[in-house]
Design a protein around this motif. Structure first.
Motif, PDB file in Angstrom:
ATOM      1  N   UNK A 174       0.818  -1.222   0.000  1.00 12.64           N
ATOM      2  CA  UNK A 174       0.000   0.000   0.000  1.00 12.64           C
ATOM      3  C   UNK A 174       0.848   1.266   0.000  1.00 12.64           C
ATOM      4  N   UNK A 175       1.947   1.262   0.757  1.00  6.31           N
ATOM      5  CA  UNK A 175       2.788   2.465   0.893  1.00  6.31           C
ATOM      6  C   UNK A 175       4.236   2.085   0.604  1.00  6.31           C
ATOM      7  N   UNK A 176       4.767   2.557  -0.504  1.00  7.56           N
ATOM      8  CA  UNK A 176       6.148   2.281  -0.898  1.00  7.56           C
ATOM      9  C   UNK A 176       6.713   3.494  -1.630  1.00  7.56           C
TER      10      UNK A 176
ATOM     11  N   UNK B 206      11.229  -4.341   3.817  1.00 10.69           N
ATOM     12  CA  UNK B 206      12.353  -4.541   4.743  1.00 10.69           C
ATOM     13  C   UNK B 206      12.441  -3.406   5.768  1.00 10.69           C
ATOM     14  N   UNK B 207      12.040  -2.197   5.376  1.00  9.82           N
ATOM     15  CA  UNK B 207      12.034  -1.070   6.325  1.00  9.82           C
ATOM     16  C   UNK B 207      11.001  -1.290   7.423  1.00  9.82           C
ATOM     17  N   UNK B 208       9.783  -1.666   7.025  1.00 10.26           N
ATOM     18  CA  UNK B 208       8.718  -1.902   8.006  1.00 10.26           C
ATOM     19  C   UNK B 208       9.045  -3.104   8.886  1.00 10.26           C
ATOM     20  N   UNK B 209       9.568  -4.163   8.289  1.00 11.38           N
ATOM     21  CA  UNK B 209       9.878  -5.372   9.046  1.00 11.38           C
ATOM     22  C   UNK B 209      10.979  -5.119  10.066  1.00 11.38           C
TER      23      UNK B 209
ATOM     24  N   UNK C 106       5.410   7.740   1.723  1.00 10.11           N
ATOM     25  CA  UNK C 106       6.604   6.935   1.980  1.00 10.11           C
ATOM     26  C   UNK C 106       7.526   7.580   3.017  1.00 10.11           C
ATOM     27  N   UNK C 107       7.875   8.843   2.834  1.00  6.68           N
ATOM     28  CA  UNK C 107       8.798   9.484   3.775  1.00  6.68           C
ATOM     29  C   UNK C 107       8.231   9.592   5.188  1.00  6.68           C
ATOM     30  N   UNK C 108       6.965   9.989   5.348  1.00  5.29           N
ATOM     31  CA  UNK C 108       6.423   9.962   6.716  1.00  5.29           C
ATOM     32  C   UNK C 108       6.456   8.573   7.334  1.00  5.29           C
ATOM     33  N   UNK C 109       6.185   7.536   6.542  1.00  5.11           N
ATOM     34  CA  UNK C 109       6.179   6.179   7.066  1.00  5.11           C
ATOM     35  C   UNK C 109       7.569   5.699   7.432  1.00  5.11           C
TER      36      UNK C 109
END
Length: 262
Positions: free
Chosen positions: A153-155, A171-174, A223-226
Motif C-alpha cells: 500500500x505504501x512504498x 524490509x524497512x517496516x519489518x 513513503x517518507x512519513x512512514x
C-alpha cells in the motif's frame, strides 16, 4: 587520572539518577537534540550515517557470535527474532544489489551471513540450550504479513521496478517492528546506536529540505512519513535497552538488568 575521570562520571550519573522524571526527560531530549546538531554539522555526507549504522550492526552480531561460541548456550535468545532479522536483511540485500551495488551491499551481505550463522548455531550446535516453549510468538501473522500488506500500500515512488520498491518498503517496516531480546547487552547497545544513526539521517534530511518531501504527490507521497515513523519507533524501542546498558556500565555491573522484557 583514570580513577579521577571515572569518579567524575559516576558523580554525574549519580546526580542524574537523583533527579525527577521531568528533569531526566528534559536531559534526554537535550542530549538527543545535541547529538543531532553535532551530526548535522560534523558529517557532511549523509550517506555516512547508513554506512556507520550497517557497520555497527555487523560488529554487534559478531559480538553475539563470540558470546554464543564462548558460553556454549543460546538460552534467552529468540530463534524467531533472528529469522526475522535474516528475512529483512535478505530483502534489503536484494534491494541494495538492484538499486545501489556499493558499500551498502557488502555490509548487508556481511550482516546477513553473520545472522545466518547465529541461526545455524541456535538450530544445531546449541539446540539443547534453546528454550522453544518461550519463543512462541506468531511473528508471521502479526509481523511479517502486516509489513507485507503495508509495503504494497505504501512504498517509495522511484524509477525502479514495482517489486524492488515494495521490497524496499517491506524490509524497512519489518526491521522497525523486529523484536530484540536482551541476550547480550553489547549486541543490543550496538543495535541501538545503529538505529539512532539511521533515524538521525532521516530527521536531518527532513529538516534540511524544510519538510517539503513529506508532502510529495503521487503514489509514494506517504513513503517518507512512514519511513521516518518506522525509524523513530525502533529507535525508541531500543532507547530503553541503551539507557539500562549505560546505567549498568556506570554502576560497574557485568550483567545488565532490564526494567521489563521485550
Amino acid at each position: 587520572m583514570g580513577r579521577r575521570r571515572n569518579s567524575s562520571v559516576n558523580v554525574l550519573f549519580g546526580w542524574v539518577r537523583r533527579q525527577s522524571m521531568k528533569v531526566k526527560a528534559f536531559l534526554a531530549v537535550t542530549s538527543v537534540l545535541s547529538s543531532l546538531l553535532a551530526l548535522k554539522f560534523l558529517v557532511k555526507d549523509r550517506n555516512h550515517f547508513f554506512v556507520a549504522s550497517e557497520a555497527i550492526h555487523v560488529v554487534g552480531i559478531m559480538v553475539l557470535i563470540y558470546k554464543l561460541t564462548t558460553q556454549k548456550t543460546c538460552s534467552g535468545l529468540s530463534l524467531k527474532t533472528q529469522e526475522l532479522t535474516a528475512m529483512f536483511l535478505a530483502v534489503r540485500l536484494y534491494c541494495s544489489f538492484v538499486m545501489e551495488g556499493d558499500i551498502h551491499t557488502i555490509l548487508d551481505l556481511a550482516t546477513l551471513i553473520s545472522t545466518l550463522w547465529v541461526i545455524y548455531m541456535i538450530r544445531f550446535k546449541l539446540k539443547s540450550t534453546y528454550i522453544k516453549e518461550l519463543d512462541n510468538f506468531p511473528i508471521y501473522y502479526y509481523v511479517v504479513l502486516p509489513s507485507a500488506i503495508l509495503a504494497i500500500l505504501v512504498h517509495p515512488y522511484t524509477q525502479h521496478s514495482m517489486i524492488s520498491r515494495i521490497c524496499w518498503a517491506f524490509c524497512v517496516y519489518l526491521e522497525s517492528v523486529s523484536m530484540v531480546e536482551p541476550f547480550t547487552a553489547h549486541y543490543v547497545f550496538a543495535l541501538g546506536v545503529a538505529r539512532f544513526l539511521g533515524c538521525a539521517h532521516w530527521i536531518i534530511q527532513v529538516y534540511e529540505i524544510g519538510g517539503k518531501y513529506l508532502y510529495l504527490i503521487g503514489s509514494g507521497f506517504l513513503w517518507l512519513p512512514m519511513i521516518l515513523l518506522a525509524e523513530v519507533v525502533q529507535t525508541f524501542i531500543l532507547a530503553d535497552f541503551c539507557y539500562y546498558y549505560i546505567k549498568s556500565v556506570m554502576d560497574g555491573q557485568l550483567v545488565m538488568t532490564l526494567s521489563s522484557p521485550v
